[in-house]
Motif scaffolding. Structure first.
Motif, PDB file in Angstrom:
ATOM      1  N   ASP A 108       0.195  -0.833  11.506  1.00 24.07           N
ATOM      2  CA  ASP A 108      -0.987  -0.497  10.736  1.00 24.07           C
ATOM      3  C   ASP A 108      -1.970  -1.547  10.678  1.00 24.07           C
ATOM      4  O   ASP A 108      -1.657  -2.616  10.695  1.00 24.07           O
ATOM      5  CB  ASP A 108      -0.753   0.150   9.325  1.00 24.07           C
ATOM      6  N   TYR A 166       0.938  -1.128   0.133  1.00 26.89           N
ATOM      7  CA  TYR A 166       0.132   0.003   0.048  1.00 26.89           C
ATOM      8  C   TYR A 166       0.901   1.247   0.032  1.00 26.89           C
ATOM      9  O   TYR A 166       2.049   0.993   0.540  1.00 26.89           O
ATOM     10  CB  TYR A 166      -1.116   0.143   0.938  1.00 26.89           C
ATOM     11  N   TYR A 212       4.197  -0.937   3.320  1.00 25.77           N
ATOM     12  CA  TYR A 212       4.018   0.200   3.043  1.00 25.77           C
ATOM     13  C   TYR A 212       5.378   0.510   1.914  1.00 25.77           C
ATOM     14  O   TYR A 212       6.552   0.425   2.009  1.00 25.77           O
ATOM     15  CB  TYR A 212       4.135   1.270   3.944  1.00 25.77           C
ATOM     16  N   ASN A 272      -3.483   4.752   0.766  1.00 20.93           N
ATOM     17  CA  ASN A 272      -3.352   4.698   2.413  1.00 20.93           C
ATOM     18  C   ASN A 272      -4.976   5.064   2.629  1.00 20.93           C
ATOM     19  O   ASN A 272      -5.584   5.937   2.064  1.00 20.93           O
ATOM     20  CB  ASN A 272      -2.342   5.327   2.786  1.00 20.93           C
ATOM     21  N   CYS A 314      -4.569  -3.446   8.128  1.00 19.04           N
ATOM     22  CA  CYS A 314      -5.260  -3.504   6.613  1.00 19.04           C
ATOM     23  C   CYS A 314      -6.818  -4.089   6.639  1.00 19.04           C
ATOM     24  O   CYS A 314      -6.979  -5.039   7.328  1.00 19.04           O
ATOM     25  CB  CYS A 314      -4.265  -4.805   6.028  1.00 19.04           C
ATOM     26  N   SER A 363       0.286   9.533   5.002  1.00 16.31           N
ATOM     27  CA  SER A 363       1.053   8.254   5.563  1.00 16.31           C
ATOM     28  C   SER A 363       0.783   8.030   7.179  1.00 16.31           C
ATOM     29  O   SER A 363       1.363   7.317   7.865  1.00 16.31           O
ATOM     30  CB  SER A 363       2.517   8.590   5.479  1.00 16.31           C
ATOM     31  N   TYR A 389       1.241   5.827  -0.101  1.00 14.00           N
ATOM     32  CA  TYR A 389       0.935   7.147   0.183  1.00 14.00           C
ATOM     33  C   TYR A 389      -0.355   7.368  -0.571  1.00 14.00           C
ATOM     34  O   TYR A 389      -1.292   8.280  -0.056  1.00 14.00           O
ATOM     35  CB  TYR A 389       2.027   8.204  -0.175  1.00 14.00           C
ATOM     36  N   ILE A 406      -0.822   6.016  10.274  1.00 13.92           N
ATOM     37  CA  ILE A 406      -0.842   4.799  10.645  1.00 13.92           C
ATOM     38  C   ILE A 406      -1.728   4.687  11.977  1.00 13.92           C
ATOM     39  O   ILE A 406      -1.886   5.526  12.679  1.00 13.92           O
ATOM     40  CB  ILE A 406       0.676   4.118  10.882  1.00 13.92           C
TER      41      ILE A 406
END
Length: 177
Positions: A104, A36, A130, A41, A106, A47, A38, A49
């Protein structure tokens, strides 16, 4: 790795139900890796998280001390997200020569447990790394994500000192070894 073995590793990581050597021991298994950027996201063009550990924003150069942000599936339970792997879990991805760290989530929506990030892909854990791309642009990031997507060997709880290709994944050429 059989599904039962994967489930045991996952259960140990999530619930800390095993002895210290199981949780801290390096283990290899095949995972479905996606990327994934920028540009895709949540929220888009950021960016941000969900579970910062090493970084305040998604990023990382891929070294042991500066691993790349990794998103994992999660389930909603009593209004809270329970991650498939705890924040701070480290991985090493040999094909990218990068260390990664869970920071992060998903999968979006009210029932992420029904999405592919949590349920996996053909019996494999789904990991989403990322790739950055902020400075390279959306098309370069998209191409990089297509190039790295697939079943790959990963190492959970890796030791330091493995070969590393430093830099953001897209901006450093999206090299696959």
């Amino acid at each position: 790795m059989e599904f039962g073995q994967h489930f045991r590793i996952l259960a140990c990581a999530v619930f800390a139900a095993c002895g210290a050597n199981m949780v801290s021991a390096e283990q290899q298994f095949n995972a479905f890796l996606t990327g994934y950027s920028y540009w895709d996201n949540t929220p888009r063009g950021s960016s941000q998280i969900a579970r910062p550990v090493v970084h305040h924003q998604a990023g990382g150069s891929g070294t042991y001390r500066d691993p790349v942000t990794l998103a994992v599936g999660h389930v909603k339970h009593a209004g809270r997200s329970v991650m498939d792997f705890p924040a701070g879990t480290r991985f090493y991805i040999p094909r990218l020569r990068k260390y990664a760290i869970v920071e992060d989530l998903c999968g979006d929506g009210n029932t992420p447990q029904y999405g592919p990030c949590h349920s996996g892909y053909n019996g494999h854990v789904w990991l989403d790394i990322y790739v950055d791309g902020k400075n390279a642009g959306g098309q370069a990031a998209d191409q990089c994500m297509r190039n790295l997507t697939g079943i790959q060997r990963v190492i959970i709880n890796p030791v330091p000192g493995r070969p590393v290709q430093r830099g953001p994944i897209t901006e450093s050429g999206c090299r696959i070894f």
